[in-house]
Design a protein around this motif. Structure first.
Motif, PDB file in Angstrom:
ATOM      1  N   VAL A 321     -12.844  -9.954 -35.928  1.00  0.00           N
ATOM      2  CA  VAL A 321     -12.830 -11.049 -34.951  1.00  0.00           C
ATOM      3  C   VAL A 321     -11.937 -10.687 -33.768  1.00  0.00           C
ATOM      4  O   VAL A 321     -12.298 -10.912 -32.602  1.00  0.00           O
ATOM      5  CB  VAL A 321     -12.343 -12.348 -35.615  1.00  0.00           C
ATOM      6  CG1 VAL A 321     -12.159 -13.450 -34.563  1.00  0.00           C
ATOM      7  CG2 VAL A 321     -13.330 -12.800 -36.677  1.00  0.00           C
ATOM      8  N   ALA A 324     -13.679  -8.176 -31.521  1.00  0.00           N
ATOM      9  CA  ALA A 324     -14.664  -8.835 -30.666  1.00  0.00           C
ATOM     10  C   ALA A 324     -13.981  -9.574 -29.516  1.00  0.00           C
ATOM     11  O   ALA A 324     -14.455  -9.564 -28.378  1.00  0.00           O
ATOM     12  CB  ALA A 324     -15.517  -9.803 -31.490  1.00  0.00           C
ATOM     13  N   THR A 328     -14.256  -8.891 -25.450  1.00  0.00           N
ATOM     14  CA  THR A 328     -14.588  -9.980 -24.527  1.00  0.00           C
ATOM     15  C   THR A 328     -13.560 -10.074 -23.407  1.00  0.00           C
ATOM     16  O   THR A 328     -13.911 -10.153 -22.221  1.00  0.00           O
ATOM     17  CB  THR A 328     -14.654 -11.307 -25.295  1.00  0.00           C
ATOM     18  OG1 THR A 328     -15.598 -11.194 -26.356  1.00  0.00           O
ATOM     19  CG2 THR A 328     -15.064 -12.442 -24.369  1.00  0.00           C
ATOM     20  N   TRP A 465     -19.416  -9.966 -31.750  1.00  0.00           N
ATOM     21  CA  TRP A 465     -19.358 -11.316 -32.305  1.00  0.00           C
ATOM     22  C   TRP A 465     -20.439 -11.493 -33.375  1.00  0.00           C
ATOM     23  O   TRP A 465     -20.208 -12.110 -34.421  1.00  0.00           O
ATOM     24  CB  TRP A 465     -19.549 -12.363 -31.213  1.00  0.00           C
ATOM     25  CG  TRP A 465     -18.346 -12.550 -30.329  1.00  0.00           C
ATOM     26  CD1 TRP A 465     -18.238 -12.222 -29.018  1.00  0.00           C
ATOM     27  CD2 TRP A 465     -17.090 -13.106 -30.705  1.00  0.00           C
ATOM     28  NE1 TRP A 465     -16.985 -12.525 -28.539  1.00  0.00           N
ATOM     29  CE2 TRP A 465     -16.255 -13.070 -29.563  1.00  0.00           C
ATOM     30  CE3 TRP A 465     -16.566 -13.610 -31.901  1.00  0.00           C
ATOM     31  CZ2 TRP A 465     -14.952 -13.526 -29.566  1.00  0.00           C
ATOM     32  CZ3 TRP A 465     -15.267 -14.077 -31.921  1.00  0.00           C
ATOM     33  CH2 TRP A 465     -14.464 -14.032 -30.759  1.00  0.00           C
ATOM     34  N   VAL A 469     -18.463 -11.968 -36.983  1.00  0.00           N
ATOM     35  CA  VAL A 469     -18.208 -13.410 -37.164  1.00  0.00           C
ATOM     36  C   VAL A 469     -19.287 -13.996 -38.067  1.00  0.00           C
ATOM     37  O   VAL A 469     -20.440 -13.551 -38.054  1.00  0.00           O
ATOM     38  CB  VAL A 469     -18.189 -14.132 -35.802  1.00  0.00           C
ATOM     39  CG1 VAL A 469     -17.949 -15.622 -35.984  1.00  0.00           C
ATOM     40  CG2 VAL A 469     -17.097 -13.531 -34.933  1.00  0.00           C
ATOM     41  N   CYS A 474     -21.506 -16.949 -34.756  1.00  0.00           N
ATOM     42  CA  CYS A 474     -21.761 -15.753 -33.945  1.00  0.00           C
ATOM     43  C   CYS A 474     -22.884 -16.003 -32.950  1.00  0.00           C
ATOM     44  O   CYS A 474     -22.854 -15.490 -31.822  1.00  0.00           O
ATOM     45  CB  CYS A 474     -22.093 -14.574 -34.852  1.00  0.00           C
ATOM     46  SG  CYS A 474     -23.708 -14.666 -35.650  1.00  0.00           S
ATOM     47  N   MET A 477     -21.215 -17.697 -30.006  1.00  0.00           N
ATOM     48  CA  MET A 477     -20.288 -16.895 -29.210  1.00  0.00           C
ATOM     49  C   MET A 477     -21.009 -15.833 -28.395  1.00  0.00           C
ATOM     50  O   MET A 477     -20.690 -15.609 -27.219  1.00  0.00           O
ATOM     51  CB  MET A 477     -19.248 -16.236 -30.121  1.00  0.00           C
ATOM     52  CG  MET A 477     -18.272 -17.213 -30.752  1.00  0.00           C
ATOM     53  SD  MET A 477     -17.308 -18.115 -29.511  1.00  0.00           S
ATOM     54  CE  MET A 477     -16.488 -16.773 -28.674  1.00  0.00           C
ATOM     55  N   ALA A 478     -21.971 -15.142 -28.993  1.00  0.00           N
ATOM     56  CA  ALA A 478     -22.631 -14.026 -28.319  1.00  0.00           C
ATOM     57  C   ALA A 478     -23.313 -14.461 -27.023  1.00  0.00           C
ATOM     58  O   ALA A 478     -23.047 -13.898 -25.952  1.00  0.00           O
ATOM     59  CB  ALA A 478     -23.617 -13.353 -29.265  1.00  0.00           C
TER      60      ALA A 478
END
Length: 958
Positions: A321, A324, A328, A465, A469, A474, A477-478
């Motif tokens: 996590v 990722a 980001t 993600w 995740v 996920c 988030m993606a």
């Protein structure tokens, strides 16, 4: 009772880690010292074009990648890592000792092979450069690349320590690299040259090797670290047997994904560094210090990111996590860097604690920026660089320890695990180098090139993600990451923002093109003239400066009795090459580093005669030094007009080695002409440059230029011979007679009046100063620290930041007239050049030359006086009257007594301002005795009698 071996090693673990870390810091410093010195020397052989530099960097990075992979396959390293590390450092030092011989062999091979492969195209030449660079750099870089996995094998005790301890080593090594960058770029190369720097680094390697060997003997065997066979909580036995057995990313081993992530991370990091370096020099210019500063800041960010990540990794529950999240943040930090970069002119003043803004030459305002000292210049360079790229570098550095933790399959030795993962990361850097050097800007423009690393990281973050995740979250988030990136992209990097920066700084952009080597803009100034501007904040020339370019061609070509071949180094706006094309030459070659510069030349065809479209002109896209190194042709005339000497790399066109190379490319009666802008230099630098020229040419002179404090150095292997009848006929040639007339040259006497000094004066002037050499250039390190060179921040006349701001105390005595400026008032024509007076009576001709020299003398005297008056009054306005008096005193020492009236009048005004009535009257008395009708004398009289107030500025020159 003897302690068990494992217990002994555990007790010595912290000592080993401490000493090993210190060694790796020093090793990192030495690596960067080597890198900078190697690149500097290889550029002299392989060139400074984008192709050549790219080939060298790729060879360097590929060596590191192969070294890391190789380390994991060597059993001796696994069993005896400290001894292996000591041997590696020793062999790197041996390579340093052999480097001078290797580079000679490389240069001879390059000269031999270049003509053979050049017929196959530019790709073949690039391949040749890469192969030769790899041959020189592969042995040491292979060893350097192997040091991280090797020391990790020695210092990592458990599988759980692999990510944190290896991350620590990587960070410490990078911190050392920062130190090495500073030491090499700011001290060693200037004071010890390339050879001396390499020798110092070699001694450092021997020290590291010796300590490492003693440590290995003291500690004992530290191989076969505990990672082998250790339990790995994030892998199942099934996935260890086949890490790619399933395509379900959320249940399979993360190894494959981490490998991809490391490749992408290396790619984006290197590509971003290259493109950002190119973008940043728009504001910080491209002195050698600017490049060192960008590299140091970027490395420092990587080091801090890696060290912080190594600390964090032991305190988080889900490394995936956080990985990722870091991806980001890295993607969005690169977007933020673009937004910050666009606003640099707005926040630069905060570095000085002043509200003054960056004023542009493209407006009618005075181009002033409060850069008062060399320290202020460094504050600007580092401030801008840190403000733009430091955070992205920190976040990219933080990725590596997490990648190690997630990619550790727990079934290999430490050296193999670290070596393999580091290999993929460095291999990505190789690809990033290729993209950043050759592809991104030409294909996408600067805007697209800056967005590219951010976009790739955003895509990788979205995949991370999904990979790390839990389901459902996920898939939220993606797409959120990608959508947010697309929405913010337009805000951070509006279309044409880079082109608009040129317009804001220089004026309306009428032509704009971005190529691999250079971004070129043609801008219109308030006076209506057009100038060519480059991405490093440098302006070459324009429609109002063409006469100087004409002279650099006509002068040497007319001095030569019958020139048939000529080469012009540095294209600029093409005025010099175009003027040369007016002569009846059989062969004319123009050498230019950037193709975009040539593409822009038709815009200036009213003054450059459009040489780019002249079938009689051959244009070579190459750096001038490399062209001269590889060509077999000989020329009657070689003339060069490089950028200012404080610009990184330019000094290589002013070294005695380069002049000697050019001498071998001249015919027996050939002539070399070199433009030298003395106005940005102090006496020691000019002396060194003159000495360099004298060392290469037994016959040399200094000639006048169209611009104040600019010289043309003329050198030859044989005495020059001037036949006045032939010269008269050639001056009347209709192809270029109008050019010469605009330069004030209509007769042989006008021509000879351009000479300033002969070789004997040059010898006396240079004194015992050392020459500028390829090994030790010195001048490019010293001149950026001078106020005359705007502290390395560019040219004020063409949009650079102004280094002088009298209201803030920046104007200093070093900007006064220098003693050797007398050269303009003490001209000495060398009549030994004249071999045949023909129709001219010798005495009458000499008298005519002297009269015309006197006219030129008076022109320069008036300019010297006016410049001194303007400077003194600026100081007076700033409340620095004592310095104003020094300016007048210095001017009186240099200009002839007949020009002192206005200087004494100015002195009287300064004394009056101080309240020193006696000295004011004394100075005014001298002025009025010399020339009571002079404008400043009459103005001073009005001030002293109370009929006028103290001036805000000096009266205009009449």
């Amino acid at each position: 009772m003897t302690q068990p071996k494992s217990e002994t090693m555990q007790n010595n673990g912290w000592k080993l880690l401490f000493v090993g870390s210190l060694l790796f810091i020093l090793s990192g410093a030495l690596s960067l010292i080597y890198e900078i010195a190697w690149f500097r020397r290889l550029q002299l052989t392989l060139g400074v074009s984008a192709y050549a530099i790219g080939a060298v960097v790729v060879a360097f990075m590929l060596g590191l990648a192969l070294g890391s992979k190789w380390a994991g396959r060597v059993g001796f390293i696994r069993r005896h890592p400290l001894y292996a590390y000591a041997l590696m450092e020793l062999l790197i030092g041996v390579h340093a000792a052999l480097f001078p011989y290797l580079i000679q062999l490389t240069e001879q091979s390059y000269i031999l092979l270049h003509p053979l492969v050049s017929d196959w195209g530019n790709g073949a030449v690039i391949a040749l450069r890469f192969v030769l660079a790899l041959a020189v750099l592969l042995p040491p870089t292979l060893l350097m690349g192997a040091t991280l996995p090797t020391l990790s094998q020695a210092l990592v005790r458990t599988n759980q320590d692999l990510a944190s301890r290896t991350g620590l080593l990587y960070a410490l090594n990078t911190f050392g690299a920062v130190v090495g960058t500073f030491v090499a770029g700011f001290y060693l190369l200037e004071h010890y040259g390339i050879k001396g720097t390499l020798n110092i680094a070699m001694l450092g390697n021997l020290l590291v090797a010796g300590i490492a060997a003693l440590l290995a003997y003291w500690i004992g065997n530290t191989g076969d670290a505990a990672c082998e066979g250790a339990e790995h909580t994030e892998e199942t036995a099934a996935t260890r047997q086949s890490p790619t057995a399933t395509l379900d990313w959320q249940t399979s081993s993360p190894y494959v994904f981490i490998v991809i992530a490391l490749i992408v991370s290396g790619l984006t990091s290197m590509a971003a560094q290259i493109v950002w370096t190119r973008a940043l020099i728009f504001f910080i210019h491209n002195s050698t210090y600017a490049y060192s500063a960008v590299l140091a800041v970027y490395l420092l960010g990587l080091a801090l990111g890696t060290s912080g990540s190594g600390w964090l990794i032991q305190r988080v529950k889900s490394a995936g996590v956080v990985f990722a999240l870091l991806l980001t943040l890295g993607a969005f930090s690169l977007l933020g860097a673009i937004a910050i970069y666009r606003t640099v002119p707005d926040w630069i003043p905060s570095l000085w604690g002043t509200a003054t803004t960056l004023i542009k030459t493209g407006t009618t305002e005075d181009p002033r920026m409060l850069v008062e000292t060399w320290g202020g210049s460094l504050r600007l360079i580092f401030g801008v660089t840190i403000g733009v790229v430091f955070l992205p570098a920190v976040l990219q550095g933080a990725l590596f320890p997490f990648a190690l933790k997630l990619g550790n399959r727990g079934r290999s030795s430490v050296v193999e695990t670290v070596g393999t993962l580091y290999f993929w990361n460095t291999l990505g850097s190789v690809v990033g180098t290729l993209l950043g050097t050759f592809a991104l800007v030409p294909l996408l423009g600067t805007r697209g090139a800056l967005l590219f690393p951010s976009a790739v990281l955003a895509i990788l973050a979205a995949l991370a993600w999904i990979r790390f995740v839990k389901k459902y979250l996920c898939w939220l988030m993606a797409p959120a990451v990608l959508l947010a990136w697309v929405m913010l992209m337009g805000v951070a990097a509006p279309k044409d923002f880079y082109k608009n920066l040129f317009a804001e700084r220089y004026g309306p952009v009428t032509w704009f093109s971005e190529g691999m080597a250079e971004t070129v803009a043609i801008c219109t100034y308030p006076n209506g003239g057009s100038w060519i501007q480059f991405s490093d904040g440098r302006g070459a020339s324009g429609t109002v400066s063409h006469k100087g370019g004409w002279l650099y061609a006509h002068l040497p070509l007319l001095l030569h009795p019958a020139p048939k071949t000529a080469a012009v180094i540095c294209f600029g706006t093409g005025n010099t090459l175009g003027a040369a094309s007016r002569h009846p030459l059989d062969k004319l070659v123009g050498i230019e580093l950037a193709n975009e510069v040539v593409k822009a030349s038709p815009i200036f065809k009213t003054t450059n005669y459009d040489p780019a479209n002249n079938p009689k002109v051959t244009i070579q896209i190459e750096d001038g030094r490399n062209f001269m190194l590889t060509t077999k042709d000989k020329y009657d005339v070689i003339t060069e007009e490089p950028p200012l000497i404080h610009t990184a790399g330019v000094v290589n066109l002013y070294s005695s080695d380069f002049y000697q190379l050019c001498s071998t490319r001249l015919t027996d009666d050939g002539i070399m002409a070199v433009w030298l802008a003395t106005w940005e230099l102090e006496k020691p630098e000019v002396q060194m440059l003159v000495r360099s020229f004298l060392d290469a040419f037994p016959y040399a002179q200094v000639w006048d230029c169209q611009h104040f404090r600019e010289w043309v150095l003329i050198g030859s292997k044989q005495p020059l011979k001037v036949d006045l009848d032939r010269l008269k006929d050639r001056l009347a040639n209709p192809a270029y007679a109008d050019d010469l007339k605009s330069l004030g040259i209509t007769s042989p006497a006008d021509f000879l009046a351009l000479q300033l000094k002969d070789r004997s004066w040059m010898v006396d002037f240079a004194e015992a100063m050392p020459a500028v050499t390829d090994d030790r250039t010195v001048v490019d390190f010293v001149s950026p620290r001078r106020a005359r060179a705007n502290f390395g921040l560019g040219e004020t006349t063409t949009g650079g930041l102004a280094a002088v701001a009298p209201e803030k105390g920046a104007l200093s005595a070093e900007l006064q007239l220098r003693g050797f400026d007398r050269i303009y008032m003490e001209r000495k024509a060398d009549y030994s050049l004249v071999t045949n007076y023909g129709a001219y009576a010798e005495d009458a001709f000499k008298k005519s030359v002297q009269d015309k020299q006197a006219l030129r003398d008076n022109q320069w005297i008036r300019q010297c006086v006016q410049n001194s008056i303007a400077q003194a009054f600026q100081l007076l306005q700033a409340g620095r009257s004592e310095e104003a008096l020094l300016v007048f005193e210095k001017a009186r020492e240099i200009v002839p007594r007949g020009a002192h009236a206005r200087l004494y009048a100015g002195t009287a005004i300064v004394y009056f301002k101080q309240g020193n009535e006696a000295k004011s009257k004394e100075a005014f008395g001298r002025a009025i005795m010399m020339d009571p009708s002079a404008d400043l004398v009459r103005y001073a009289q009005q001030i002293l009698t109370g009929k006028a107030k103290l001036p805000d500025s000096p009266p205009a020159k009449r």
